[in-house]
Design an enzyme around this catalytic site. Sequence first.
Site, PDB file in Angstrom:
ATOM      1  N   ASP A 186     -14.125  -6.031  -5.438  1.00  0.00           N
ATOM      2  CA  ASP A 186     -14.368  -6.116  -3.993  1.00  0.00           C
ATOM      3  C   ASP A 186     -15.755  -6.699  -3.825  1.00  0.00           C
ATOM      4  O   ASP A 186     -16.732  -6.132  -4.321  1.00  0.00           O
ATOM      5  CB  ASP A 186     -14.307  -4.723  -3.345  1.00  0.00           C
ATOM      6  CG  ASP A 186     -12.889  -4.168  -3.328  1.00  0.00           C
ATOM      7  OD1 ASP A 186     -11.932  -4.975  -3.364  1.00  0.00           O
ATOM      8  OD2 ASP A 186     -12.730  -2.938  -3.309  1.00  0.00           O
ATOM      9  N   ASP A 211       0.852  -1.191   0.000  1.00  0.00           N
ATOM     10  CA  ASP A 211       0.000   0.000   0.000  1.00  0.00           C
ATOM     11  C   ASP A 211       0.886   1.240   0.000  1.00  0.00           C
ATOM     12  O   ASP A 211       1.779   1.374   0.837  1.00  0.00           O
ATOM     13  CB  ASP A 211      -0.913   0.014   1.229  1.00  0.00           C
ATOM     14  CG  ASP A 211      -2.004  -1.047   1.121  1.00  0.00           C
ATOM     15  OD1 ASP A 211      -2.273  -1.508  -0.001  1.00  0.00           O
ATOM     16  OD2 ASP A 211      -2.571  -1.418   2.171  1.00  0.00           O
TER      17      ASP A 211
END
Lengths: 192, 250
Positions: free
Chosen positions: B130, B11
């Site tokens: 997702d 990330d």
Amino acid sequence: MIAIIKYNAGNISSVKNALTRLGYKSIITDDPEAILNAEKVILPGVGEASSAMKYLIQKGLDKVILSIKNPILGICLGLHIMCDYSEEGDTKCLNIFNAKVKKFPNRDIVPHMGWNNFNSIDGSLFNNISIDNNVYYVHGFYAEICSQTIATCDYIEPFSAAMQKDNFYATQFHPEKSADIGEQLLKNFLEL
Amino acid sequence: MLKKRIIPCLDIKNGRTVKGINFVDIKDAGDPIELAKSYVEQGADELVFLDITATIENRATLIELVKKIALEINIPFTVGGGINSIEDVSKLIKAGADKVSINSAAVKNPSLITEIADQFGSQCVVVAIDTKFENNEWKVFVHGGRTSTEIKTIYWAKQIEKLGGGEILLTSMNNDGTKAGFALDITDQVSKSVNIPVIASGGAGTKAHFKDVFEKTGATGGLAASIFHYGEIPIQMLKNYLKTEKIAIR
């Protein structure tokens, strides 16, 4: 100097980056003189066969490639371009290798994407590389096995992982993305 | 034999890795290049960089970072986060990304998938889904999981393949962060309904979770962030374990 042939294929800079990591200077060029004078030439390729061939012919690079006397390495689509014919876009290719490029049958996931080992390897391009080593592939079309095949791999069908005829070399996998094994292969090619 | 891929996700915020622990072999875990190199040395098969800020001001920082990654890293890498247009994709590919990962933008504008595939090839289009199991159904969520949609996950997966997507990165929101294992049911359903690679994401907490996802589903890769980032499961140890469990691993 090493010449990386510039054509309408994506991510050519990754080959240049790999050569830089190995300490070699290279230029990305479509200038025939620079290509013919280079000690080594690389024909990279992520893209589609018919548009790549069309571009090469338009720029007269098809004839330039055929007249190269120093070692040249085709990568992925570069290997397909060096074959006789590709089913991708029904494309007549450079006919350096006597093999047809076919689409993988849909019996398994297509494209063949990821790390795979060899079934066989042969010749100086594979110095210090063993058949159990893995290299990175991403392709939906493959070259048949023929007398110029110097390495084989198996995914859905057995296919040419690498080919050679005289000074013309090619790999279906991406040595520039194949970690230390890929670097070894590039080194072997650059030291030919 | 084609190997199953172990894919660490980094990330990125303002060009830096969201802070984890400092591995012994790297000086600065906040430096994405150092962390990425360490993952490569440990045997990572691919890397995913996810820009979690993805604001316009940070875009230039990200492009510069991608250029540096491309110079240093000798395995394929994907860049995702905040990609909305073909121009965003073009900049990342030109900077040296092998693949881009798109999510909400693809749901909003599915033709973006085809546009990228036509221009750069299917192989570089990773579509991230997702998904969340709610009211007895797996559905697609967008905007980092904050917004629900009425789209069924299996339907969307098939659409992605039809539109030219090269790969699906499937994250189960029910499992993400739980460390209780990957969502085996939906991962298997998705991988059986398409003929493109599916990467499982969300829920990895133990080595056995990777064995499960590779044995019980058609996933060809497993992605995780924190267990690698915090050094809970070193990649090399995970790969050695999977090899002894007869999973095809590099």
